[in-house]
Design a protein around this motif. Structure first.
Motif, short mmCIF file in Angstrom:
data_model
loop_
_atom_site.label_atom_id
_atom_site.label_comp_id
_atom_site.label_asym_id
_atom_site.label_seq_id
_atom_site.Cartn_x
_atom_site.Cartn_y
_atom_site.Cartn_z
N VAL A 112 -32.73 -40.68 21.17
CA VAL A 112 -31.76 -40.73 20.08
C VAL A 112 -31.41 -39.32 19.63
CG1 VAL A 112 -31.41 -41.44 17.68
CG2 VAL A 112 -32.42 -43.04 19.31
N ALA A 113 -32.42 -38.45 19.53
CA ALA A 113 -32.16 -37.07 19.10
C ALA A 113 -31.28 -36.33 20.10
CB ALA A 113 -33.48 -36.32 18.92
N GLN A 114 -31.39 -36.65 21.38
CA GLN A 114 -30.57 -36.01 22.41
C GLN A 114 -29.17 -36.62 22.50
OE1 GLN A 114 -32.71 -36.19 26.11
NE2 GLN A 114 -34.12 -34.54 25.55
N GLY A 115 -28.94 -37.70 21.76
CA GLY A 115 -27.63 -38.35 21.79
C GLY A 115 -27.45 -39.32 22.94
N ARG A 116 -28.51 -39.59 23.67
CA ARG A 116 -28.40 -40.53 24.79
C ARG A 116 -28.44 -41.98 24.33
NH1 ARG A 116 -32.22 -37.75 29.50
NH2 ARG A 116 -31.51 -35.61 29.18
N LEU A 117 -28.98 -42.19 23.14
CA LEU A 117 -28.99 -43.51 22.52
C LEU A 117 -28.45 -43.38 21.11
CD1 LEU A 117 -32.50 -44.95 23.55
CD2 LEU A 117 -30.29 -45.51 24.57
N GLY A 118 -27.81 -44.45 20.62
CA GLY A 118 -27.32 -44.46 19.25
C GLY A 118 -28.46 -44.65 18.26
N ARG A 119 -28.22 -44.24 17.01
CA ARG A 119 -29.26 -44.35 15.99
C ARG A 119 -29.62 -45.80 15.69
NH1 ARG A 119 -30.62 -39.74 13.61
NH2 ARG A 119 -31.64 -40.87 11.94
N PHE A 120 -28.72 -46.73 16.00
CA PHE A 120 -29.03 -48.13 15.74
C PHE A 120 -30.21 -48.60 16.59
CE2 PHE A 120 -26.13 -48.34 19.31
CZ PHE A 120 -26.67 -49.35 20.11
N TRP A 121 -30.50 -47.87 17.69
CA TRP A 121 -31.64 -48.23 18.52
C TRP A 121 -32.94 -48.07 17.74
CZ3 TRP A 121 -32.12 -50.33 23.35
CH2 TRP A 121 -30.95 -50.48 24.10
N LEU A 122 -33.01 -47.08 16.86
CA LEU A 122 -34.22 -46.90 16.06
C LEU A 122 -34.41 -48.06 15.10
CD1 LEU A 122 -34.17 -43.07 15.23
CD2 LEU A 122 -35.57 -44.27 16.92
N VAL B 86 -37.33 -53.08 13.75
CA VAL B 86 -37.13 -54.47 13.35
C VAL B 86 -37.77 -55.41 14.37
CG1 VAL B 86 -35.42 -56.29 13.00
CG2 VAL B 86 -35.07 -54.04 11.97
N THR B 87 -37.50 -55.16 15.65
CA THR B 87 -38.08 -56.03 16.68
C THR B 87 -39.58 -55.83 16.80
OG1 THR B 87 -37.54 -54.34 18.35
CG2 THR B 87 -35.96 -56.14 18.03
N LEU B 88 -40.06 -54.61 16.50
CA LEU B 88 -41.51 -54.38 16.55
C LEU B 88 -42.22 -55.19 15.48
CD1 LEU B 88 -43.63 -52.78 18.11
CD2 LEU B 88 -43.35 -50.92 16.46
N LEU B 89 -41.56 -55.38 14.33
CA LEU B 89 -42.15 -56.17 13.26
C LEU B 89 -42.01 -57.67 13.51
CD1 LEU B 89 -41.00 -54.15 10.11
CD2 LEU B 89 -43.32 -54.29 11.04
#
Length: 296
Positions: free
Chosen positions: A239-249, A254-257
């Motif tokens: 996400v920090a490199q811009g390869r994934l959007g922030r919504f992935w975090l 959410v899915t981890l919980l």
């Protein structure tokens, strides 16, 4: 959180008040471990020894009344904090957390033997129903599976405490970065990646430990924890490199919980693959120190 961190670092009295007070209160011992880690990371064991020693007193009292987890968490987290201060290596901290978790498991095995065995007994009674839809097991296989329940349950309890120890250390390191080197912890965590042999060793521990002896089965949950943290660091790094959007975090936590039984093993797989391929590449962060201690 910044206000609390500033209060802790204001002086020995303030730090002692937070560390001892939180250790004495139920369900806040993790905050005591985080505060103690902050003091140790910033000032070193020599200057922080008095405060750390005070934190152990409420933990010893809790252990006297049959609750060892407060003292175990404080000792384990502070030990990992000292390792992080001396090595500035989250990889070593994660791998060492397996040994810390094993120490947790050995203590919990003795202190909570009765409730763990009772829980295992209930699961043994449910095993025929749980295995109806699976491939039928022989009587010997069912007996061995039943014998593995106690060490596996012990390992899961210890792994949970291991996770809390690492989270308390993460919070302490984040506070240190927030006060003395903004952004330092983010760079540290995003760069976290386990070397291939280390990740494969953890995978081997998860898969082969039960075959090495019934008690060794408690290692399987403990070996999974470093891989999960490395998987989370991978997502943050991408996400920090811009390869994934922030919504992935957001989706990750959410899915981890909500769907931990699916997300947890997925993070382990991602960490293992990343240790072999290195999704983030060998890029050096621009500007600032990579360490979060603010001391160069």
């Amino acid at each position: 959180m910044r206000v609390l961190a500033e209060f802790i670092m204001r002086g020995r009295m303030q730090a002692g008040l937070v560390v001892v007070g939180c250790a004495a209160l139920p369900l806040l011992f993790w905050l005591s471990a985080a505060a103690g880690s902050l003091v140790l990371l910033r000032r070193g064991l020599g200057d922080a020894f008095g405060i750390v020693a005070l934190a152990l007193l409420p933990g010893a009292v809790w252990w006297y009344f049959g609750e060892p987890r407060t003292l175990l968490l404080l000792l384990g987290t502070l030990g990992l904090a000292q390792l992080l201060r001396s090595s500035v290596s989250w990889r070593l901290v994660l791998m060492s957390s397996v040994l810390v978790g094993l120490a947790y498991a050995l203590v919990l095995e003795e202190v909570f033997r009765a409730p763990i065995e009772a829980m295992a007994g209930e699961l043994r009674q449910l095993m025929p129903q749980l295995l109806q839809s699976a491939t039928p097991l022989s009587a010997d296989e069912q007996t061995r599976l039943g014998a593995l329940l106690v060490p596996v349950l012990t390992g899961m309890l210890a792994a949970l405490l291991q996770i809390v120890s690492l989270l308390a250390l993460v919070l302490g390191r984040y506070w240190q970065s927030l006060l003395y080197n903004p952004g330092g912890f983010a760079r540290e965590f995003r760069a976290l990646r386990l070397p291939g042999p280390w990740a494969l060793a953890l995978l081997a521990g998860m898969l082969l430990a039960p075959s090495m002896g019934i008690r060794m089965a408690m290692l399987a949950p403990l070996c999974s924890v470093p891989l999960v943290f490395a998987g989370i660091a991978l997502i943050h790094g991408l996400v920090a490199q811009g390869r994934l959007g922030r919504f992935w975090l957001v989706g990750l936590y959410v899915t981890l919980l909500l769907f931990m039984q699916l997300t947890y093993p997925l993070l382990m797989v991602l960490a293992i693959v990343d240790s072999l391929i290195d999704f983030r590449g060998r890029q050096t962060p621009k500007g600032g120190s990579g360490a979060a201690n603010g001391e160069g």
